[in-house]
Motif scaffolding. Structure first.
Motif, PDB file in Angstrom:
ATOM      1  N   THR A 177       0.906  -1.077   0.063  1.00  0.00           N
ATOM      2  CA  THR A 177       0.147   0.051   0.020  1.00  0.00           C
ATOM      3  C   THR A 177       0.895   1.250   0.124  1.00  0.00           C
ATOM      4  O   THR A 177       2.010   1.161   0.443  1.00  0.00           O
ATOM      5  N   PRO A 178       0.319   2.647  -0.261  1.00  0.00           N
ATOM      6  CA  PRO A 178       0.977   3.700  -0.484  1.00  0.00           C
ATOM      7  C   PRO A 178       1.703   4.119   1.038  1.00  0.00           C
ATOM      8  O   PRO A 178       2.715   4.605   1.067  1.00  0.00           O
ATOM      9  N   ASP A 179       0.807   3.718   2.196  1.00  0.00           N
ATOM     10  CA  ASP A 179       1.232   3.775   3.394  1.00  0.00           C
ATOM     11  C   ASP A 179       2.342   2.990   3.940  1.00  0.00           C
ATOM     12  O   ASP A 179       3.409   3.554   4.448  1.00  0.00           O
ATOM     13  N   ALA A 180       2.503   1.600   3.432  1.00  0.00           N
ATOM     14  CA  ALA A 180       3.586   0.980   3.662  1.00  0.00           C
ATOM     15  C   ALA A 180       4.893   1.192   2.952  1.00  0.00           C
ATOM     16  O   ALA A 180       5.871   1.388   3.627  1.00  0.00           O
ATOM     17  N   ALA A 181       4.637   1.720   1.587  1.00  0.00           N
ATOM     18  CA  ALA A 181       5.801   2.298   0.964  1.00  0.00           C
ATOM     19  C   ALA A 181       6.218   3.440   1.444  1.00  0.00           C
ATOM     20  O   ALA A 181       7.530   3.765   1.504  1.00  0.00           O
ATOM     21  N   ASN A 220      10.220   3.867   2.748  1.00  0.00           N
ATOM     22  CA  ASN A 220      10.994   5.161   2.285  1.00  0.00           C
ATOM     23  C   ASN A 220      11.476   6.054   3.298  1.00  0.00           C
ATOM     24  O   ASN A 220      12.957   6.190   3.398  1.00  0.00           O
ATOM     25  N   LYS A 221      10.847   6.112   4.299  1.00  0.00           N
ATOM     26  CA  LYS A 221      11.138   6.993   5.514  1.00  0.00           C
ATOM     27  C   LYS A 221      12.352   6.151   6.099  1.00  0.00           C
ATOM     28  O   LYS A 221      13.326   6.663   6.754  1.00  0.00           O
ATOM     29  N   ARG A 222      12.208   4.888   6.537  1.00  0.00           N
ATOM     30  CA  ARG A 222      13.063   3.789   7.215  1.00  0.00           C
ATOM     31  C   ARG A 222      14.329   3.917   6.232  1.00  0.00           C
ATOM     32  O   ARG A 222      15.594   3.854   7.040  1.00  0.00           O
ATOM     33  N   THR A 223      14.245   3.769   4.865  1.00  0.00           N
ATOM     34  CA  THR A 223      15.430   3.706   4.221  1.00  0.00           C
ATOM     35  C   THR A 223      16.303   5.043   4.313  1.00  0.00           C
ATOM     36  O   THR A 223      17.433   4.889   4.716  1.00  0.00           O
ATOM     37  N   ALA A 224      15.689   6.067   4.417  1.00  0.00           N
ATOM     38  CA  ALA A 224      16.396   7.589   4.232  1.00  0.00           C
ATOM     39  C   ALA A 224      17.111   7.624   5.595  1.00  0.00           C
ATOM     40  O   ALA A 224      18.348   7.867   5.797  1.00  0.00           O
ATOM     41  N   TRP A 244       6.019  10.150   2.923  1.00  0.00           N
ATOM     42  CA  TRP A 244       6.194   9.519   4.219  1.00  0.00           C
ATOM     43  C   TRP A 244       5.119   9.481   5.046  1.00  0.00           C
ATOM     44  O   TRP A 244       4.134  10.759   4.945  1.00  0.00           O
ATOM     45  N   PRO A 245       4.967   8.650   5.941  1.00  0.00           N
ATOM     46  CA  PRO A 245       3.652   8.950   7.240  1.00  0.00           C
ATOM     47  C   PRO A 245       3.860   9.986   7.912  1.00  0.00           C
ATOM     48  O   PRO A 245       4.914  10.493   8.263  1.00  0.00           O
ATOM     49  N   THR A 246       2.639  10.650   8.006  1.00  0.00           N
ATOM     50  CA  THR A 246       2.781  11.699   9.049  1.00  0.00           C
ATOM     51  C   THR A 246       2.443  11.372  10.123  1.00  0.00           C
ATOM     52  O   THR A 246       1.197  10.850  10.700  1.00  0.00           O
ATOM     53  N   GLY A 247       3.283  11.339  11.373  1.00  0.00           N
ATOM     54  CA  GLY A 247       3.119  11.050  12.754  1.00  0.00           C
ATOM     55  C   GLY A 247       2.410  12.013  13.348  1.00  0.00           C
ATOM     56  O   GLY A 247       2.553  13.402  13.189  1.00  0.00           O
ATOM     57  N   GLY A 248       1.754  11.694  14.446  1.00  0.00           N
ATOM     58  CA  GLY A 248       1.064  12.873  15.264  1.00  0.00           C
ATOM     59  C   GLY A 248       0.256  12.177  16.523  1.00  0.00           C
ATOM     60  O   GLY A 248       0.055  10.953  16.561  1.00  0.00           O
ATOM     61  N   ARG A 249      -0.035  12.938  17.351  1.00  0.00           N
ATOM     62  CA  ARG A 249      -0.770  12.482  18.655  1.00  0.00           C
ATOM     63  C   ARG A 249      -2.224  12.649  18.522  1.00  0.00           C
ATOM     64  O   ARG A 249      -2.946  13.407  17.698  1.00  0.00           O
ATOM     65  N   ARG A 250      -2.827  11.664  18.929  1.00  0.00           N
ATOM     66  CA  ARG A 250      -4.532  11.649  18.705  1.00  0.00           C
ATOM     67  C   ARG A 250      -4.847  12.543  19.893  1.00  0.00           C
ATOM     68  O   ARG A 250      -4.722  12.037  21.390  1.00  0.00           O
TER      69      ARG A 250
END
Length: 226
Positions: free
Chosen positions: A3-7, A11-15, A165-171
């Motif tokens: 999925t795009p989110d997994a990709a 990508n973020k982890r690779t960078a 890249w996924p965008t992290g945030g607090r809920r």
């Protein structure tokens, strides 16, 4: 099929891992011997080694800057990812340039060690002595070049994949707060009606009336005569 989110996560982890590798290699190269020299000055000969912290002291600062960018990239939003990716590319380019300059002109890089070993001073004097002697370049400055190239690639990769890249945030949850008194008042049940007096209660009241000189049988409440 990912999925795009997994990709984006990949990508973020690779960078980020690429930055760790580049910075780690730069620090390793900085701590090793970059040059060895043999100088013959008249009847005297001098030899020594020059480590990366003397030959190219900026390498450590650049590696630490790359690690700072790593920490910022892990938390940054989309816009700042582009900025930090460009900064990381610049850090890698400066690291490559610094290493190439040291290898291309070793005299300034080894000057402190030459002075310590032979007592020679002066830029031109040391340059002449180095030109007349032998300077050997080790593997480690080339590793610093490789480290700089890796950081440049990591920066470019971060720029090209930042948007995915996924965008992290607090809920955050919304909690309704009410005054304690008001909330307690609303929750309290209605007060129970007073209980009807029992026979024992009536007898107690009659005895109280007699003790005060009243006739409990008199509904008018007249006072007994003495």
């Amino acid at each position: 099929m990912s999925t795009p989110d997994a990709a984006g996560k990949r990508n973020k982890r690779t960078a980020l891992m690429t930055i760790v590798v580049g910075a780690g290699l730069a620090i390793l190269a900085w701590s090793q011997v970059w040059f060895s020299f043999d100088l013959a000055l008249g009847p005297e000969s001098y030899s020594g080694e020059v480590r990366g912290d003397v030959a190219a002291p900026a390498v450590m600062a650049l590696a630490l800057a790359a690690l700072a960018v790593l920490a910022a990239l892990a938390l940054a939003g989309v816009v700042f990812r582009y900025v930090l990716g460009g900064l990381l590319t610049l850090v890698g380019a400066v690291l490559v340039l610094q290493s190439f300059v040291a290898v291309g002109n070793p005299a300034p890089a080894i000057a402190p060690e030459v002075t310590a070993a032979s007592g020679l001073a002066g830029e031109q004097t040391i340059a002449d002595a180095v030109a007349a002697g032998t300077v050997t370049v080790t593997f480690w400055p080339w590793l610093a070049v490789v480290a700089g190239a890796i950081l440049m690639l990591a920066g470019l990769f971060a720029i090209t994949t930042a948007r995915r890249w996924p965008t992290g945030g607090r809920r955050f949850t919304t909690t309704s707060l009410e005054p304690v008194d008001a909330a307690a008042g609303d929750d309290e049940p209605d007060a129970a009606p007073p209980a009807a007096p029992t026979d024992s209660d009536r007898r107690v009241e009659q005895w109280d009336a007699l003790s005060h000189g009243d006739d409990p049988t008199d509904t008018g409440g007249t006072r007994a005569s003495s």
